[in-house]
Design a protein around this motif. Structure first.
Motif, PDB file in Angstrom:
ATOM      1  N   THR A 169       0.843  -1.197   0.000  1.00 37.90           N
ATOM      2  CA  THR A 169       0.000   0.000   0.000  1.00 37.90           C
ATOM      3  C   THR A 169       0.877   1.245   0.000  1.00 37.90           C
ATOM      4  OG1 THR A 169      -1.725  -1.202   1.209  1.00 37.90           O
ATOM      5  CG2 THR A 169      -1.845   1.218   1.231  1.00 37.90           C
ATOM      6  N   TRP A 170       1.901   1.266   0.845  1.00 38.86           N
ATOM      7  CA  TRP A 170       2.839   2.391   0.899  1.00 38.86           C
ATOM      8  C   TRP A 170       3.518   2.578  -0.453  1.00 38.86           C
ATOM      9  CZ3 TRP A 170       8.144   3.149   0.397  1.00 38.86           C
ATOM     10  CH2 TRP A 170       8.631   4.358   0.885  1.00 38.86           C
ATOM     11  N   SER A 171       3.926   1.473  -1.067  1.00 41.10           N
ATOM     12  CA  SER A 171       4.587   1.547  -2.372  1.00 41.10           C
ATOM     13  C   SER A 171       3.660   2.124  -3.434  1.00 41.10           C
ATOM     14  CB  SER A 171       5.083   0.162  -2.800  1.00 41.10           C
ATOM     15  OG  SER A 171       6.079  -0.304  -1.922  1.00 41.10           O
ATOM     16  N   ALA A 172       2.400   1.739  -3.410  1.00 38.05           N
ATOM     17  CA  ALA A 172       1.432   2.275  -4.374  1.00 38.05           C
ATOM     18  C   ALA A 172       1.239   3.772  -4.157  1.00 38.05           C
ATOM     19  CB  ALA A 172       0.100   1.540  -4.252  1.00 38.05           C
ATOM     20  N   LEU A 173       1.145   4.189  -2.894  1.00 36.53           N
ATOM     21  CA  LEU A 173       1.026   5.625  -2.601  1.00 36.53           C
ATOM     22  C   LEU A 173       2.247   6.384  -3.096  1.00 36.53           C
ATOM     23  CD1 LEU A 173      -0.417   5.408   1.022  1.00 36.53           C
ATOM     24  CD2 LEU A 173      -1.606   6.367  -0.976  1.00 36.53           C
ATOM     25  N   MET A 174       3.426   5.842  -2.831  1.00 36.08           N
ATOM     26  CA  MET A 174       4.656   6.507  -3.255  1.00 36.08           C
ATOM     27  C   MET A 174       4.781   6.538  -4.779  1.00 36.08           C
ATOM     28  SD  MET A 174       6.123   7.794  -0.714  1.00 36.08           S
ATOM     29  CE  MET A 174       7.649   8.250  -1.509  1.00 36.08           C
ATOM     30  N   PHE A 175       4.311   5.479  -5.433  1.00 34.37           N
ATOM     31  CA  PHE A 175       4.333   5.466  -6.894  1.00 34.37           C
ATOM     32  C   PHE A 175       3.438   6.580  -7.436  1.00 34.37           C
ATOM     33  CE2 PHE A 175       2.981   4.068 -11.105  1.00 34.37           C
ATOM     34  CZ  PHE A 175       4.212   3.867 -11.697  1.00 34.37           C
ATOM     35  N   TRP A 176       2.269   6.766  -6.820  1.00 36.84           N
ATOM     36  CA  TRP A 176       1.394   7.853  -7.250  1.00 36.84           C
ATOM     37  C   TRP A 176       2.032   9.220  -6.976  1.00 36.84           C
ATOM     38  CZ3 TRP A 176      -1.677   9.277 -10.672  1.00 36.84           C
ATOM     39  CH2 TRP A 176      -2.344  10.495 -10.566  1.00 36.84           C
ATOM     40  N   VAL A 177       2.643   9.384  -5.834  1.00 38.64           N
ATOM     41  CA  VAL A 177       3.307  10.654  -5.516  1.00 38.64           C
ATOM     42  C   VAL A 177       4.371  10.959  -6.572  1.00 38.64           C
ATOM     43  CG1 VAL A 177       4.778  11.865  -3.853  1.00 38.64           C
ATOM     44  CG2 VAL A 177       2.814  10.547  -3.038  1.00 38.64           C
ATOM     45  N   ALA A 178       5.188   9.970  -6.900  1.00 41.72           N
ATOM     46  CA  ALA A 178       6.253  10.173  -7.887  1.00 41.72           C
ATOM     47  C   ALA A 178       5.673  10.420  -9.279  1.00 41.72           C
ATOM     48  CB  ALA A 178       7.186   8.970  -7.906  1.00 41.72           C
ATOM     49  N   THR A 179       4.715   9.612  -9.686  1.00 42.48           N
ATOM     50  CA  THR A 179       4.126   9.741 -11.024  1.00 42.48           C
ATOM     51  C   THR A 179       3.406  11.071 -11.191  1.00 42.48           C
ATOM     52  OG1 THR A 179       3.865   7.343 -11.171  1.00 42.48           O
ATOM     53  CG2 THR A 179       2.549   8.677 -12.687  1.00 42.48           C
ATOM     54  N   SER A 180       2.597  11.422 -10.222  1.00 38.35           N
ATOM     55  CA  SER A 180       1.821  12.665 -10.327  1.00 38.35           C
ATOM     56  C   SER A 180       2.729  13.888 -10.343  1.00 38.35           C
ATOM     57  CB  SER A 180       0.798  12.767  -9.197  1.00 38.35           C
ATOM     58  OG  SER A 180       1.421  12.799  -7.929  1.00 38.35           O
ATOM     59  N   SER A 181       3.915  13.777  -9.749  1.00 37.24           N
ATOM     60  CA  SER A 181       4.825  14.926  -9.721  1.00 37.24           C
ATOM     61  C   SER A 181       5.241  15.359 -11.121  1.00 37.24           C
ATOM     62  CB  SER A 181       6.065  14.626  -8.875  1.00 37.24           C
ATOM     63  OG  SER A 181       6.980  13.825  -9.596  1.00 37.24           O
ATOM     64  N   PHE A 182       5.240  14.435 -12.075  1.00 40.26           N
ATOM     65  CA  PHE A 182       5.639  14.778 -13.440  1.00 40.26           C
ATOM     66  C   PHE A 182       4.627  15.687 -14.138  1.00 40.26           C
ATOM     67  CE2 PHE A 182       8.197  10.932 -12.762  1.00 40.26           C
ATOM     68  CZ  PHE A 182       9.442  11.475 -13.048  1.00 40.26           C
ATOM     69  N   PHE A 183       3.466  15.852 -13.531  1.00 34.52           N
ATOM     70  CA  PHE A 183       2.430  16.714 -14.103  1.00 34.52           C
ATOM     71  C   PHE A 183       2.204  17.968 -13.269  1.00 34.52           C
ATOM     72  CE2 PHE A 183       1.766  12.339 -15.333  1.00 34.52           C
ATOM     73  CZ  PHE A 183       1.754  12.450 -16.710  1.00 34.52           C
ATOM     74  N   ILE A 184       3.098  18.199 -12.297  1.00 32.94           N
ATOM     75  CA  ILE A 184       3.041  19.388 -11.450  1.00 32.94           C
ATOM     76  C   ILE A 184       4.282  20.219 -11.770  1.00 32.94           C
ATOM     77  CG2 ILE A 184       3.024  20.255  -9.086  1.00 32.94           C
ATOM     78  CD1 ILE A 184       1.726  17.538  -8.279  1.00 32.94           C
ATOM     79  N   TYR A 185       4.048  21.446 -12.232  1.00 30.74           N
ATOM     80  CA  TYR A 185       5.153  22.268 -12.727  1.00 30.74           C
ATOM     81  C   TYR A 185       5.272  23.599 -11.994  1.00 30.74           C
ATOM     82  CZ  TYR A 185       4.277  19.053 -16.592  1.00 30.74           C
ATOM     83  OH  TYR A 185       4.059  17.947 -17.345  1.00 30.74           O
TER      84      TYR A 185
END
Length: 132
Positions: free
Chosen positions: A46-62
């Motif tokens: 669960t933690w890994s999935a949350l962290m994956f979303w945090v990392a992935t979503s960061s690529f769309f935050i500028y």
């Protein structure tokens, strides 16, 4: 606290922040809970999935732009993705020492250091927590 500022930021930034906050508290729980148990493994995924979303979503935050739309935080996101794959692989190989080291580094770098930077004056999370 101004939660409205976070909600006004849109679903992407709101979900990014919520996932990071949940990962922070879940990570703390993982540090103190018994290791190698089914709950530890379940919470770890669960933690890994949350962290994956945090990392992935960061690529769309500028918010911070240094190289086109990207900044050093995006380099950190690449390291997080690599670290998650490595940490899961180490756990599956039963390499406890490396798994622990990888996960502590991920928690420290991606949640503590990046988290502190997110609360700097002028950033959205500073406004959410301190108003303004």
């Amino acid at each position: 606290m101004e939660y409205a500022a976070l909600l006004k930021a849109g679903w992407l930034i709101s979900s990014h922040a919520l996932a990071a906050i949940l990962a922070f508290f879940l990570g703390l729980a993982q540090f103190v809970a018994p290791k190698g148990t089914l709950p530890h493994k379940t919470l770890g995924y669960t933690w890994s999935a949350l962290m994956f979303w945090v990392a992935t979503s960061s690529f769309f935050i500028y918010d911070i732009r240094m190289w086109g739309p990207f900044s050093p935080i995006h380099i950190l996101s690449l390291f997080v993705m690599y670290g998650l794959v490595s940490g899961i692989r180490e756990a599956r190989r039963k390499d406890v020492k490396e798994h622990r080291k990888t996960m502590v580094l991920l928690f420290s770098g991606a949640l503590l250091i990046a988290g502190v930077l997110a609360f700097m004056p002028g950033r959205l999370m500073h406004k959410v927590i301190f108003g303004g």
